[in-house]
Scaffold this motif. Structure first.
Motif, mmCIF file in Angstrom:
data_model
loop_
_atom_site.group_PDB
_atom_site.id
_atom_site.type_symbol
_atom_site.label_atom_id
_atom_site.label_comp_id
_atom_site.label_asym_id
_atom_site.label_seq_id
_atom_site.Cartn_x
_atom_site.Cartn_y
_atom_site.Cartn_z
ATOM 1 N N TRP A 299 0.830 -1.215 0.000
ATOM 2 C CA TRP A 299 0.000 0.000 0.000
ATOM 3 C C TRP A 299 0.862 1.263 0.000
ATOM 4 O O TRP A 299 0.511 2.252 -0.622
ATOM 5 C CB TRP A 299 -0.947 0.006 1.213
ATOM 6 N N LEU A 300 2.016 1.222 0.699
ATOM 7 C CA LEU A 300 2.916 2.377 0.726
ATOM 8 C C LEU A 300 3.709 2.473 -0.581
ATOM 9 O O LEU A 300 3.928 3.576 -1.117
ATOM 10 C CB LEU A 300 3.874 2.263 1.913
ATOM 11 N N SER A 301 4.130 1.305 -1.095
ATOM 12 C CA SER A 301 4.877 1.287 -2.351
ATOM 13 C C SER A 301 4.060 1.890 -3.489
ATOM 14 O O SER A 301 4.565 2.691 -4.286
ATOM 15 C CB SER A 301 5.269 -0.149 -2.689
ATOM 16 N N MET A 302 2.766 1.535 -3.546
ATOM 17 C CA MET A 302 1.896 2.076 -4.594
ATOM 18 C C MET A 302 1.735 3.586 -4.442
ATOM 19 O O MET A 302 1.763 4.339 -5.416
ATOM 20 C CB MET A 302 0.545 1.380 -4.546
ATOM 21 N N TRP A 303 1.582 4.057 -3.202
ATOM 22 C CA TRP A 303 1.401 5.499 -2.954
ATOM 23 C C TRP A 303 2.630 6.281 -3.378
ATOM 24 O O TRP A 303 2.534 7.314 -4.048
ATOM 25 C CB TRP A 303 1.111 5.719 -1.464
ATOM 26 N N LEU A 304 3.823 5.776 -3.020
ATOM 27 C CA LEU A 304 5.059 6.457 -3.398
ATOM 28 C C LEU A 304 5.247 6.451 -4.915
ATOM 29 O O LEU A 304 5.690 7.450 -5.502
ATOM 30 C CB LEU A 304 6.250 5.779 -2.713
ATOM 31 N N SER A 305 4.894 5.345 -5.556
ATOM 32 C CA SER A 305 4.999 5.280 -7.015
ATOM 33 C C SER A 305 4.082 6.294 -7.680
ATOM 34 O O SER A 305 4.450 6.918 -8.684
ATOM 35 C CB SER A 305 4.659 3.868 -7.510
ATOM 36 N N GLN A 306 2.888 6.463 -7.115
ATOM 37 C CA GLN A 306 1.949 7.421 -7.688
ATOM 38 C C GLN A 306 2.440 8.856 -7.526
ATOM 39 O O GLN A 306 2.209 9.708 -8.395
ATOM 40 C CB GLN A 306 0.567 7.256 -7.042
ATOM 41 N N ILE A 307 3.114 9.148 -6.413
ATOM 42 C CA ILE A 307 3.684 10.483 -6.228
ATOM 43 C C ILE A 307 4.693 10.774 -7.336
ATOM 44 O O ILE A 307 4.676 11.843 -7.963
ATOM 45 C CB ILE A 307 4.356 10.603 -4.839
ATOM 46 N N VAL A 308 5.586 9.811 -7.591
ATOM 47 C CA VAL A 308 6.582 9.991 -8.646
ATOM 48 C C VAL A 308 5.907 10.104 -10.012
ATOM 49 O O VAL A 308 6.271 10.950 -10.843
ATOM 50 C CB VAL A 308 7.586 8.822 -8.633
ATOM 51 N N SER A 309 4.898 9.262 -10.245
ATOM 52 C CA SER A 309 4.207 9.262 -11.533
ATOM 53 C C SER A 309 3.515 10.592 -11.801
ATOM 54 O O SER A 309 3.673 11.189 -12.869
ATOM 55 C CB SER A 309 3.178 8.126 -11.564
ATOM 56 N N VAL A 310 2.744 11.064 -10.823
ATOM 57 C CA VAL A 310 2.006 12.324 -10.997
ATOM 58 C C VAL A 310 2.977 13.492 -11.159
ATOM 59 O O VAL A 310 2.778 14.380 -11.995
ATOM 60 C CB VAL A 310 1.055 12.559 -9.806
ATOM 61 N N GLY A 311 4.049 13.509 -10.365
ATOM 62 C CA GLY A 311 5.027 14.588 -10.478
ATOM 63 C C GLY A 311 5.695 14.615 -11.841
ATOM 64 O O GLY A 311 5.823 15.679 -12.465
ATOM 65 N N ALA A 312 6.121 13.445 -12.305
ATOM 66 C CA ALA A 312 6.781 13.380 -13.613
ATOM 67 C C ALA A 312 5.844 13.795 -14.739
ATOM 68 O O ALA A 312 6.235 14.515 -15.666
ATOM 69 C CB ALA A 312 7.309 11.965 -13.853
ATOM 70 N N MET A 313 4.594 13.361 -14.649
ATOM 71 C CA MET A 313 3.636 13.707 -15.701
ATOM 72 C C MET A 313 3.288 15.181 -15.679
ATOM 73 O O MET A 313 3.175 15.821 -16.728
ATOM 74 C CB MET A 313 2.370 12.858 -15.549
ATOM 75 N N THR A 314 3.119 15.754 -14.491
ATOM 76 C CA THR A 314 2.700 17.147 -14.389
ATOM 77 C C THR A 314 3.767 18.110 -14.892
ATOM 78 O O THR A 314 3.466 19.052 -15.634
ATOM 79 C CB THR A 314 2.334 17.480 -12.930
ATOM 80 N N TRP A 315 5.009 17.889 -14.504
ATOM 81 C CA TRP A 315 6.047 18.877 -14.797
ATOM 82 C C TRP A 315 6.937 18.538 -15.982
ATOM 83 O O TRP A 315 7.624 19.424 -16.496
ATOM 84 C CB TRP A 315 6.907 19.103 -13.554
ATOM 85 N N PHE A 316 6.940 17.303 -16.435
ATOM 86 C CA PHE A 316 7.850 16.939 -17.515
ATOM 87 C C PHE A 316 7.156 16.254 -18.697
ATOM 88 O O PHE A 316 7.223 16.738 -19.829
ATOM 89 C CB PHE A 316 8.966 16.025 -16.971
ATOM 90 N N LEU A 317 6.493 15.131 -18.430
ATOM 91 C CA LEU A 317 6.017 14.287 -19.520
ATOM 92 C C LEU A 317 4.826 14.878 -20.260
ATOM 93 O O LEU A 317 4.814 14.916 -21.499
ATOM 94 C CB LEU A 317 5.680 12.895 -18.974
ATOM 95 N N MET A 318 3.797 15.321 -19.517
ATOM 96 C CA MET A 318 2.616 15.866 -20.199
ATOM 97 C C MET A 318 2.902 17.175 -20.933
ATOM 98 O O MET A 318 2.427 17.366 -22.062
ATOM 99 C CB MET A 318 1.464 16.031 -19.218
ATOM 100 N N PRO A 319 3.676 18.116 -20.355
ATOM 101 C CA PRO A 319 4.016 19.313 -21.142
ATOM 102 C C PRO A 319 4.745 18.969 -22.434
ATOM 103 O O PRO A 319 4.501 19.597 -23.471
ATOM 104 C CB PRO A 319 4.905 20.114 -20.173
ATOM 105 N N ALA A 320 5.634 17.961 -22.372
ATOM 106 C CA ALA A 320 6.343 17.562 -23.594
ATOM 107 C C ALA A 320 5.372 16.969 -24.609
ATOM 108 O O ALA A 320 5.415 17.310 -25.799
ATOM 109 C CB ALA A 320 7.441 16.553 -23.252
ATOM 110 N N ALA A 321 4.481 16.082 -24.155
ATOM 111 C CA ALA A 321 3.510 15.474 -25.062
ATOM 112 C C ALA A 321 2.572 16.526 -25.649
ATOM 113 O O ALA A 321 2.192 16.453 -26.821
ATOM 114 C CB ALA A 321 2.706 14.399 -24.329
ATOM 115 N N THR A 322 2.208 17.510 -24.840
ATOM 116 C CA THR A 322 1.330 18.574 -25.326
ATOM 117 C C THR A 322 2.003 19.383 -26.415
ATOM 118 O O THR A 322 1.370 19.798 -27.393
ATOM 119 C CB THR A 322 0.911 19.498 -24.159
ATOM 120 N N ARG A 323 3.319 19.619 -26.274
ATOM 121 C CA ARG A 323 4.051 20.334 -27.331
ATOM 122 C C ARG A 323 4.123 19.490 -28.602
ATOM 123 O O ARG A 323 3.913 19.992 -29.704
ATOM 124 C CB ARG A 323 5.461 20.692 -26.855
#
Length: 319
Positions: A247-271
């Protein structure tokens, strides 16, 4: 002029009677920029009415623009301007085609009907005066192209994006817009704005258009699936080795996932998929179909990758 980049700088007003000094310095600045690689054109705001003094230079790409801004020639004209009393009111504002301006900055392009420049300026002054009474207002520029007198760019600066939005939705602005449109050869366009998760906002004929939800969902899935698969393969085993419960491993993974998508991956895909996501350009049949086919193709490629490469299959790395 795909990928063009523009630098906009506002300046303090000079003392009364010093208008020629500013014009002479602008002429020198434009002459210095013209000889640089990738130069496209310049525009000037002469500080008429409530508008600030300012200048902009456009280059064919961000690299060419930064080469100019970092050059000794640019440093020299800036130093010469300061010696003449031409002092910057704000830091350089860099605008890149296809990328939203910084928060609180509104950028609008205008094509003025020939012979109606005086009426256009009067209406713009009404808009600037009205916006100056709103909280967070910091200034405005009316930039006329030196190469084409019918082309104008207005740049509005507010302290925050929320304060700019209040002005944009205000009845005071709506009241003046019909008069402004009467002076334009085509309706003004607002610089593209986007959210971190693939939604693009555009203004056409005074109405805000938004990326269709189905396209936003497709672009999120395109980024989310490989992100989750990759984190499950590489981050998951590391967290397990540290003894983190599921349960903790999944939560920590989601933090990394959401952070990476918000600030790096999604802006790049949007461009990368900006034209397809654009609610106006992307609505064209050919662009719509082509973009959708490409996204489906990326889906197929990522599915094939994770299905065929055992090294990427996270389930083989759990006891």
């Amino acid at each position: 002029m795909s990928g063009s980049a523009t630098v906009v700088t506002a300046y303090h007003r000079l003392a009364s009677g010093s208008g020629d000094t500013f014009q002479e310095w602008i002429t020198r600045t434009v002459d210095a920029a013209k000889v640089e690689e990738g130069y496209v054109g310049s525009s000037v705001s002469d500080g008429s009415g409530p508008a600030d003094c300012g200048v902009s230079h456009t280059f064919t790409g961000i690299e060419n623009l930064h080469r100019w801004l970092d050059s000794p020639e640019y440093a020299q004209v800036a130093e010469d301007g300061a010696a003449r009393g031409v002092l910057a009111k704000s830091s350089d504002l860099v605008l890149v085609e296809g990328i939203p301006p910084p928060p609180g900055i509104g950028v609008y392009d205008h094509t003025v009907v020939a012979g109606r420049q005086t009426e256009f300026l009067r209406t713009q002054h009404l808009l600037i005066n009205a916006s100056s009474h709103f909280s967070g207002y910091e200034g405005a520029l009316l930039l006329r192209s030196i190469q084409d007198a019918t082309r104008w760019k207005s740049v509005l600066r507010f302290r925050t994006e929320q304060q700019l939005a209040v002005w944009m939705r205000s009845p005071q602005r709506a009241e003046v817009l019909p008069e402004l449109r009467a002076e334009l050869a085509e309706d003004f366009t607002e610089t593209v704005r986007s959210t971190p998760f693939g939604t693009i906002f555009r203004t056409e004929n005074g109405h805000t258009r938004v990326t269709p939800n189905w396209k936003t969902a497709m672009i999120v899935l395109l980024v989310l699936y490989p992100t989750v698969m990759t984190l499950s393969r590489f981050l998951g085993p590391v967290l397990d080795d540290f003894g983190a419960p599921p349960w903790l491993s999944m939560w920590l993974s989601q933090i990394v996932s959401v952070g990476a998508m918000t600030w790096f991956l999604m802006p790049a895909a949007t461009r990368w998929f900006g034209r397809w996501l654009d609610p106006i350009d992307g609505a064209k049949r050919r662009t719509n179909i082509r973009g959708t086919v490409v996204v489906l193709g990326v889906y197929a490629a990522t599915l094939a990758l994770f299905a065929s490469v055992r090294w990427l299959q996270f389930w083989d790395y759990f006891d």
